[in-house]
Design an enzyme around this catalytic site. Structure first.
Site, short mmCIF file in Angstrom:
data_model
loop_
_atom_site.label_atom_id
_atom_site.label_comp_id
_atom_site.label_asym_id
_atom_site.label_seq_id
_atom_site.Cartn_x
_atom_site.Cartn_y
_atom_site.Cartn_z
N ASP A 507 -0.05 15.17 -6.01
CA ASP A 507 1.19 14.48 -5.66
C ASP A 507 1.11 13.89 -4.26
OD1 ASP A 507 1.08 17.09 -4.64
OD2 ASP A 507 3.24 17.25 -4.47
N ARG A 511 1.40 17.94 2.91
CA ARG A 511 2.24 19.12 3.08
C ARG A 511 1.68 20.29 2.26
NH1 ARG A 511 7.03 16.20 -0.11
NH2 ARG A 511 6.50 16.81 -2.23
N ASP A 512 2.39 21.39 2.26
CA ASP A 512 1.89 22.58 1.57
C ASP A 512 2.10 22.46 0.06
OD1 ASP A 512 4.61 22.71 1.59
OD2 ASP A 512 4.75 24.68 2.56
N GLU A 513 1.49 21.44 -0.50
CA GLU A 513 1.63 21.18 -1.93
C GLU A 513 0.29 20.68 -2.46
OE1 GLU A 513 5.49 19.82 -2.67
OE2 GLU A 513 5.28 19.89 -4.83
N ASP A 520 3.30 12.93 -11.90
CA ASP A 520 2.80 11.91 -10.99
C ASP A 520 1.55 11.25 -11.58
OD1 ASP A 520 4.26 14.09 -9.76
OD2 ASP A 520 3.92 13.13 -7.82
N TRP A 582 6.40 14.88 -17.48
CA TRP A 582 5.35 15.60 -16.75
C TRP A 582 4.32 16.12 -17.76
CZ3 TRP A 582 9.21 13.83 -14.16
CH2 TRP A 582 9.16 13.76 -12.78
N GLU A 793 6.88 8.76 -1.04
CA GLU A 793 7.45 9.58 -2.12
C GLU A 793 8.84 9.10 -2.50
OE1 GLU A 793 8.04 13.65 -0.91
OE2 GLU A 793 8.13 14.34 -2.99
N HIS A 814 2.41 9.35 -1.48
CA HIS A 814 2.71 9.84 -2.82
C HIS A 814 2.51 8.64 -3.75
CE1 HIS A 814 4.62 13.82 -3.06
NE2 HIS A 814 5.07 13.50 -4.25
C1 RAM Z 1 7.50 17.50 -5.95
C2 RAM Z 1 6.13 16.95 -6.03
C3 RAM Z 1 5.88 15.98 -7.15
C4 RAM Z 1 6.91 16.02 -8.22
C5 RAM Z 1 7.56 17.37 -8.35
C6 RAM Z 1 8.59 17.44 -9.43
O1 RAM Z 1 7.48 18.67 -5.20
O2 RAM Z 1 5.76 16.40 -4.82
O3 RAM Z 1 5.72 14.66 -6.72
O4 RAM Z 1 6.27 15.70 -9.42
O5 RAM Z 1 8.13 17.77 -7.15
#
Ligand code: RAM
Length: 942
Positions: A507, A511-513, A520, A582, A793, A814
């Site tokens: 995504d 960040r912490d992801e 995505d 998704w 994003e 993003h």
């Molecule tokens: C966010 C992510 C991503 C998205 C989800 C639902 O945290 O960055 O882009 O698909 O949520």
């Protein structure tokens, strides 16, 4: 010209693609006649660009019947392959010595040159195979044999692995980051080495060294897969690194995705809590004898300068603790400890199908300045992903700290609040005594700005080099227009893809992801496939998707699934799986890859996963066939103005879920047909009709209003063909009217990628271009005007008043909204796939003009070679230049052209060679062409 004219007349009578002609005897003779007429002397026909599976000359694959592909090169127009012959041998010379040929396909009459399966005897572990191909075309020309390509088999059976899992004795089971372990083993090698291979993988990330040299150039290996089910090993050709006499193999192990902190919940140890390595070096000597060097109890371990290295946190490195020469002979490791043997499984080792992550390019700061808050900051000029290579000299013990951020705030200060808990901080402590060059090992950062603290002396741009890393997916698409802002948008889409194709589709990279969010990937996949060679990249990720899919078919929100089961808002538990748009990546992305690359095997391999996901949707929708009530992300982050601000969007999530259920059913029906599963195809076709009826009864009004009447509601219903024919124009008109009235889009993750396509498909090209070229907020070009170098994003990541969106979710890299790239290539430039001849075997060129553009130019490297479409209006003349690769055909729609006045390369279209048919369809001229370059033009009359 009588023969050609006859051809043209005949071809006009039967307006079909060249591919279908080849199947018919009558067509063949006509075509043969035409092509011979247009044939030039001395033109070469060659087979080049040999590929095996997804790469040229892959080292170590484990596919038992690898697919072979090639391209035809010919300067003659309308070149089509009529036959091919492949031969395979175990040596490069052997391909041309019949006694040594392992497999000879014989001459096969076929126009296929993409992904043809090897059909010879079983392939052996570790063996390299050489192959070549020759082709014939429809005019009877025969090519020479191609220069040989090769592939090598990996270790095919678990028993091929003699190596044992080993790990450092005291680095394990930790609850916090620890110093990176180093492991080494000395060995001797006697005799002349004919070949040597290193097969290696790890729990955690590894870097491998031989005699002081880094092995290979892949980064973040072994990559990220669903480690407990599929673990990739890499294979390196180390022939030239082995010395006669004393040798040393060394390895570093980082926490990585395996046991470092991953995911926003801050959890570590997702796959285990011990670092480990599995390594097997196989040396073959000239005399045929072999020697194995494996990971076993003879290895020694210690820690050194890397005090911490984590994906999100960054790295801390103390050069004073370096162990100089540790991975070369002569180093004294008597104070190192013995490693321990671990009992980890070896059954799930796989050879990679996707390209590794590699360094791709380097950036130098465009500016170094002091912020109002007094920080020294370097601007890399581009929001990038990778790391900084530091060049520094200064006193021993000095620590330089590098912090990484995507943006500056309104005051011009360094802004990291949107990184959440990802520290993205690199600390380097100098050993002193000269120039020191350092880059981190097991981490990456997403950033444009670098705040530098403690740099001794004056910081100049030479001190900081931005090393851009991503999966080595190459670049297969280019797009340029007369509008500089749209060009910057394309640039931002490309950089969004670079930064988020780091072994898996993520995504965001900062960040912490940084997770494999399925939604995505689902919306961006078609655009991704224009820009880069992503067939293998997605093939790998889809295998992980299937591996992590729950037994009831639910597909996780992220793949690899590190979210799993979590606590729901009411205190219960919920699985992080099964959301419309998704999880539909299970069905949609295999189909996208089939269309873009003709990858039928990928479709076949994913079919079971596709069916399981569809059955899950079906069960959730129940007898009513309306999927309602479940948690959904919906039209995530849509734009509806502050009043309706919710992440989940303003469009009914039940409608969205049911629409996706229908769409996945449709895809399954098509996939089943392609795979010759006729019963399934019939069943899904019937189901589709019932789901559509249920959708209409529940969400569609007789006056064409769909659900809440949002743009996304219309877009999904129309794009998925869910409305009765009679209501489609009405619904499209409502959508167009909404766009006109507001003047802007309101869509989120699911509506945005399809919005322009629906508008242009239903004749609202002006509205589509209006949205694309809009510069005010909200729009695609608003971030561009704000200086964005990647896709944001959120539409309002940086608001017009200069403030940021909420820091808890505001990424500036993003790719989701970059999904508009698909429309830019396929409508603006007009390069499209014919689903009946996927992989660009038959190409559709149908540019649609608008947006005040005076030119658009795009190209894409297809499995057959490069296709390009370039249109421009110059001095009252419209020009369309088209390039079609050999062994492909195209239908070109020249917009607003009369066949009576249309020229090709300055001649009237009727007398131009290589043109197979011409037809006036409404305002446009439709021209059927074979391969070659064509320059269409006509005077625009007013
Ligand atoms: C966010 C992510 C991503 C998205 C989800 C639902 O945290 O960055 O882009 O698909 O949520």
């Amino acid at each position: 010209m009588p023969l050609l004219n006859t051809c043209l007349r005949n071809e006009r009578r039967r307006y079909q693609s060249l591919a279908s002609y080849l199947l018919g005897v009558a067509g063949l003779s006509i075509l043969g006649g035409c092509a011979i007429q247009g044939r030039q002397s001395d033109t070469a026909l060659r087979a080049t660009e040999l590929r095996v599976e997804y790469r040229a000359n892959p080292l170590a694959i484990d596919v038992r019947s690898p697919r072979l592909s090639w391209q035809l090169q010919s300067i003659t127009r309308a070149t089509m392959q009529s036959a091919y012959q492949i031969r395979v041998s175990e040596s490069p010379e052997g391909v041309s010595r019949s006694a040594d040929v392992l497999w000879d396909s014989g001459r096969i009459s076929s126009d296929q040159s993409n992904q043809l399966a090897y059909g010879g005897p079983a392939l052996r572990s570790g063996q390299r195979y050489f192959w070549q191909v020759r082709v014939w075309d429809t005019t009877g020309r025969q090519s020479a044999w191609s220069s040989p390509g090769w592939w090598e088999m990996g270790l095919l059976a678990p028993s091929d692995w003699q190596a044992k899992w080993i790990g450092p004795p005291d680095a394990g089971t930790s609850s916090a980051p620890e110093a990176v372990p180093m492991m080494r083993r000395a060995f001797t090698s006697r005799g002349e080495v004919r070949r040597a291979r290193a097969y290696v993988t790890s729990h955690g990330l590894y870097q491998l060294f031989l005699n002081g040299q880094r092995v290979g150039d892949a980064e973040l290996t072994p990559g990220w897969t669903s480690y407990n089910k599929r673990l990739q090993y890499q294979t390196y050709d180390v022939t030239r690194l082995i010395r006669s006499g004393a040798n040393v193999a060394g390895a570093l192990l980082g926490d990585g995705w395996f046991r470092g902190v991953i995911g926003f919940a801050g959890h570590r140890n997702h796959y285990g809590d011990r670092l480990a390595m599995l390594l097997q070096i196989e040396i073959t000597y000239r005399d045929g004898t072999k020697r194995l060097v494996i990971s076993d109890q003879n290895w020694r371990a210690a820690t050194g300068p890397i005090l911490m290295s984590e994906i999100y946190a960054g790295e801390t490195y103390d050069a004073r603790q370096e162990k100089t020469g540790w991975s070369a002979p002569g180093y004294d490791d008597s104070d190192w400890k013995s490693v321990i043997r671990l009992d980890d499984p070896q059954e799930h080792l796989v050879a990679p199908v996707s390209p590794p992550v590699r360094k791709q390019e380097e950036l130098t700061p465009i500016r170094i300045f002091t912020t109002p808050a007094g920080q020294t900051v370097a601007d890399m000029g581009q929001n990038m992903v990778g790391w900084i290579r530091l060049k520094v000299s200064g006193p021993r013990g000095t620590t330089v700290t590098l912090r990484h951020a995507e943006v500056l705030d309104a005051q011009g200060n360094f802004y990291t609040d949107n990184l959440r808990t990802a520290a993205q901080t690199v600390r380097y402590t100098l050993k002193g005594g000269g120039v020191e060059i350092y880059q981190p090992h097991f981490t990456f950062q997403g950033f444009r700005y670098v705040a530098v603290e403690g740099y001794p002396g004056r910081l100049t741009p030479e001190g900081l080099t931005g090393v851009v890393v991503h999966s080595d997916i190459g670049r297969s698409g280019e797009l340029e227009t007369s509008n500089a802002l749209i060009n910057q948008l394309q640039h931002n889409i490309i950089w969004g893809q670079k930064g988020n194709f780091v072994d898996i589709p993520t995504d965001c990279p900062q960040r912490d992801e940084r997770l494999g969010w399925t939604g995505d990937a689902e919306v961006f996949a078609p655009t991704a496939a224009f820009n880069a060679d992503v067939d293998g990249f997605f093939a790998k990720w889809l295998q992980d998707l299937a591996a992590d899919q729950y037994s009831d078919g639910a597909v996780p929100y992220v793949v690899p699934d590190v979210i799993g089961v979590r606590t729901d808002p009411k205190g219960g538990t919920m699985r992080s799986a099964g959301a419309a748009g998704w999880s539909d990546s299970a069905t949609l992305i295999p189909w996208d890859m089939y269309l873009a690359y003709g990858d039928r095997r990928l479709l076949a391999d994913q079919y079971e996963s596709m069916v399981k996901w569809l059955e899950y949707e079906h069960r959730r929708a129940g007898d009513a066939l309306v999927w309602s009530g479940d948690f959904q992300f919906g039209d995530w982050l849509d734009f509806f103005g502050p009043a309706k601000h919710t992440n989940f969007g303003s469009t009914s999530t039940d409608m969205i879920a049911t629409a996706y259920f229908a769409h996945s059913t449709d895809i399954l029906q098509r996939a089943a047909l392609v795979l010759d599963k006729r019963d399934d195809a019939m069943r899904y076709a019937a189901l589709l009709e019932r789901v559509k009826a249920a959708f209409q009864a529940r969400f569609v009004q007789p006056d064409g209003v769909v659900a809440e009447g949002t743009q996304t509601a219309y877009v999904l219903a129309l794009d998925f063909d869910l409305l009765p024919e009679s209501l489609r124009p009405l619904a499209a008109a409502r959508l167009a009217q909404d766009v006109r009235e507001r003047g802007h889009l309101t869509t989120g993750f699911l509506g945005t990628p399809r919005l322009l396509a629906v508008l242009s498909r239903y004749g609202y090209l002006r509205e589509a271009y209006g949205l694309l070229t809009r510069e005010d907020f909200p729009s695609w070009l608003y971030p561009v005007k704000q200086g964005a170098t990647t896709i944001w994003e959120r539409w309002d990541g940086l608001k017009p008043d200069g403030t940021f969106e909420e820091q808890s979710m505001n990424s500036f890299n993003h790719y989701a909204y970059g999904a508009v790239g698909d429309w830019m290539y396929s409508v603006m430039a007009g390069i499209g796939v014919d689903p009946a001849a996927p992989g660009y075997k038959h190409i559709l060129i149908q540019p649609q003009l608008g947006g005040g553009l005076s030119s658009v130019s795009a190209s894409h490297i297809t499995p057959y070679g490069k296709v390009s479409s370039r249109w421009r209006v110059v001095a009252g003349t419209f020009h369309l230049t088209v390039q079609i690769p050999a062994n492909a055909t195209a239908t070109v729609r020249v917009p607003a052209a009369r066949t009576s006045t249309l020229l090709e390369s300055g001649k009237h279209i009727d007398v131009s060679n290589g043109i197979l048919a011409v037809q006036q369809v409404g305002p446009d001229a439709i021209v059927e062409v074979g391969s070659g370059q064509y320059e269409f033009s006509y005077l625009i009359s007013h």
